[in-house]
Design an enzyme around this catalytic site. Structure first.
Site, PDB file in Angstrom:
ATOM      1  N   HIS A 211       6.286  -1.748   3.437  1.00 46.99           N
ATOM      2  CA  HIS A 211       6.066  -3.153   3.809  1.00 46.99           C
ATOM      3  C   HIS A 211       5.291  -3.870   2.720  1.00 46.99           C
ATOM      4  O   HIS A 211       4.437  -3.289   2.060  1.00 46.99           O
ATOM      5  CB  HIS A 211       5.359  -3.280   5.163  1.00 46.99           C
ATOM      6  CG  HIS A 211       4.104  -2.478   5.277  1.00 46.99           C
ATOM      7  ND1 HIS A 211       4.120  -1.127   5.527  1.00 46.99           N
ATOM      8  CD2 HIS A 211       2.811  -2.819   5.163  1.00 46.99           C
ATOM      9  CE1 HIS A 211       2.890  -0.675   5.573  1.00 46.99           C
ATOM     10  NE2 HIS A 211       2.063  -1.682   5.341  1.00 46.99           N
TER      11      HIS A 211
ATOM     12  N   HIS B 125       2.795  -7.050   2.153  1.00 48.28           N
ATOM     13  CA  HIS B 125       1.924  -8.031   2.815  1.00 48.28           C
ATOM     14  C   HIS B 125       1.940  -9.346   2.034  1.00 48.28           C
ATOM     15  O   HIS B 125       1.835  -9.335   0.800  1.00 48.28           O
ATOM     16  CB  HIS B 125       0.465  -7.571   2.795  1.00 48.28           C
ATOM     17  CG  HIS B 125       0.147  -6.347   3.592  1.00 48.28           C
ATOM     18  ND1 HIS B 125      -0.477  -6.400   4.817  1.00 48.28           N
ATOM     19  CD2 HIS B 125       0.323  -5.026   3.316  1.00 48.28           C
ATOM     20  CE1 HIS B 125      -0.669  -5.160   5.260  1.00 48.28           C
ATOM     21  NE2 HIS B 125      -0.198  -4.311   4.368  1.00 48.28           N
TER      22      HIS B 125
ATOM     23  N   GLU C 213      -1.234   2.593   6.054  1.00 52.55           N
ATOM     24  CA  GLU C 213      -1.418   2.994   7.450  1.00 52.55           C
ATOM     25  C   GLU C 213      -0.067   3.249   8.134  1.00 52.55           C
ATOM     26  O   GLU C 213       0.126   4.268   8.778  1.00 52.55           O
ATOM     27  CB  GLU C 213      -2.186   1.871   8.163  1.00 52.55           C
ATOM     28  CG  GLU C 213      -2.559   2.139   9.591  1.00 52.55           C
ATOM     29  CD  GLU C 213      -3.026   0.856  10.285  1.00 52.55           C
ATOM     30  OE1 GLU C 213      -2.673   0.680  11.456  1.00 52.55           O
ATOM     31  OE2 GLU C 213      -3.707   0.035   9.624  1.00 52.55           O
TER      32      GLU C 213
ATOM     33  N   ASN D  18       0.822  -1.219   0.000  1.00 52.54           N
ATOM     34  CA  ASN D  18       0.000   0.000   0.000  1.00 52.54           C
ATOM     35  C   ASN D  18       0.854   1.266   0.000  1.00 52.54           C
ATOM     36  O   ASN D  18       1.937   1.303   0.589  1.00 52.54           O
ATOM     37  CB  ASN D  18      -0.907  -0.006   1.225  1.00 52.54           C
ATOM     38  CG  ASN D  18      -1.993  -1.071   1.146  1.00 52.54           C
ATOM     39  OD1 ASN D  18      -2.609  -1.252   0.101  1.00 52.54           O
ATOM     40  ND2 ASN D  18      -2.218  -1.775   2.238  1.00 52.54           N
TER      41      ASN D  18
HETATM   42  P1  AMP Z   1      -0.898  -0.931   5.729  1.00 51.46           P
HETATM   43  O1  AMP Z   1      -2.349  -0.535   5.671  1.00 51.46           O
HETATM   44  O2  AMP Z   1      -0.439  -1.555   4.463  1.00 51.46           O
HETATM   45  O3  AMP Z   1      -0.021   0.208   6.184  1.00 51.46           O
HETATM   46  O4  AMP Z   1      -0.822  -2.084   6.802  1.00 51.46           O
HETATM   47  C1  AMP Z   1      -0.188  -1.964   8.038  1.00 51.46           C
HETATM   48  C2  AMP Z   1      -0.294  -3.305   8.712  1.00 51.46           C
HETATM   49  O5  AMP Z   1       0.520  -3.290   9.870  1.00 51.46           O
HETATM   50  C3  AMP Z   1      -1.727  -3.666   9.177  1.00 51.46           C
HETATM   51  O6  AMP Z   1      -2.132  -4.870   8.543  1.00 51.46           O
HETATM   52  C4  AMP Z   1      -1.576  -3.818  10.687  1.00 51.46           C
HETATM   53  O7  AMP Z   1      -2.366  -4.855  11.229  1.00 51.46           O
HETATM   54  C5  AMP Z   1      -0.090  -4.103  10.841  1.00 51.46           C
HETATM   55  N1  AMP Z   1       0.469  -3.739  12.142  1.00 51.46           N
HETATM   56  C6  AMP Z   1       0.276  -2.598  12.838  1.00 51.46           C
HETATM   57  N2  AMP Z   1       0.967  -2.618  13.995  1.00 51.46           N
HETATM   58  C7  AMP Z   1       1.625  -3.810  14.022  1.00 51.46           C
HETATM   59  C8  AMP Z   1       2.498  -4.445  14.962  1.00 51.46           C
HETATM   60  N3  AMP Z   1       2.868  -3.857  16.119  1.00 51.46           N
HETATM   61  N4  AMP Z   1       2.960  -5.689  14.672  1.00 51.46           N
HETATM   62  C9  AMP Z   1       2.596  -6.302  13.528  1.00 51.46           C
HETATM   63  N5  AMP Z   1       1.795  -5.755  12.606  1.00 51.46           N
HETATM   64  C10 AMP Z   1       1.301  -4.539  12.849  1.00 51.46           C
END
Ligand code: AMP
Ligand code: ZN
Length: 119
Positions: free
Chosen positions: A96, A98, A91, A85
């Site tokens: 990262h 997925h 977010e 994303n």
């Molecule tokens: P994105 O919307 O692509 O930025 O996704 C961010 C991802 O990070 C989400 O799927 C969250 O569930 C994950 N996330 C947030 N905090 C943590 C954490 N402390 N450990 C592992 N995953 C996390």
């Protein structure tokens, strides 16, 4: 810099780490869409797809190929989606990738159970 994923890389925040090398860190998503939902991140902070360099991106994809096989073998998923994303839909502002397994029949497993299978 106050970055959640940088803190995970340097151990300030705990994670379910399933792979690490000099360049990347891979761990279970804390709020998984399915059992085995994994995030691969560069250890160095990059914002997004515009920011990251091609060598690092290539390395992330190599690790994605390797972890895809591990997830398929250990969790018996029926498919697997890669998602990355940017902008409004990103977010956490540290690049990262997925890896989201798909199951024909949904399998409920705790993070601990998945971690013990994938570590
Ligand atoms: P994105 O919307 O692509 O930025 O996704 C961010 C991802 O990070 C989400 O799927 C969250 O569930 C994950 N996330 C947030 N905090 C943590 C954490 N402390 N450990 C592992 N995953 C996390
Ligand atoms: Zn960061």
């Amino acid at each position: 810099m106050d970055c959640l994923f940088c803190k995970i890389v340097n151990g300030e925040i705990n994670s379910y780490k399933i792979y690490e090398d000099d360049v990347v860190f891979a761990f279970l998503d804390i709020n998984p869409d399915s059992a085995g939902h994994t995030l691969i991140i560069p250890k160095k902070h990059y914002l997004d797809l515009d920011d990251i360099d091609l060598d690092t991106l290539t390395h992330i994809m190599k690790v994605a190929k390797m972890l895809k096989l591990r997830i398929e073998e250990k969790l018996n998923c029926d498919g697997l989606t890669l998602i990355q994303n940017n902008g409004l839909v990103q977010e956490v502002k540290h690049f990262h990738l997925h890896l989201k397994p798909f199951y024909k029949i949904k399998k409920d497993k705790t993070l601990e159970e998945v971690y013990n299978l994938l570590k």
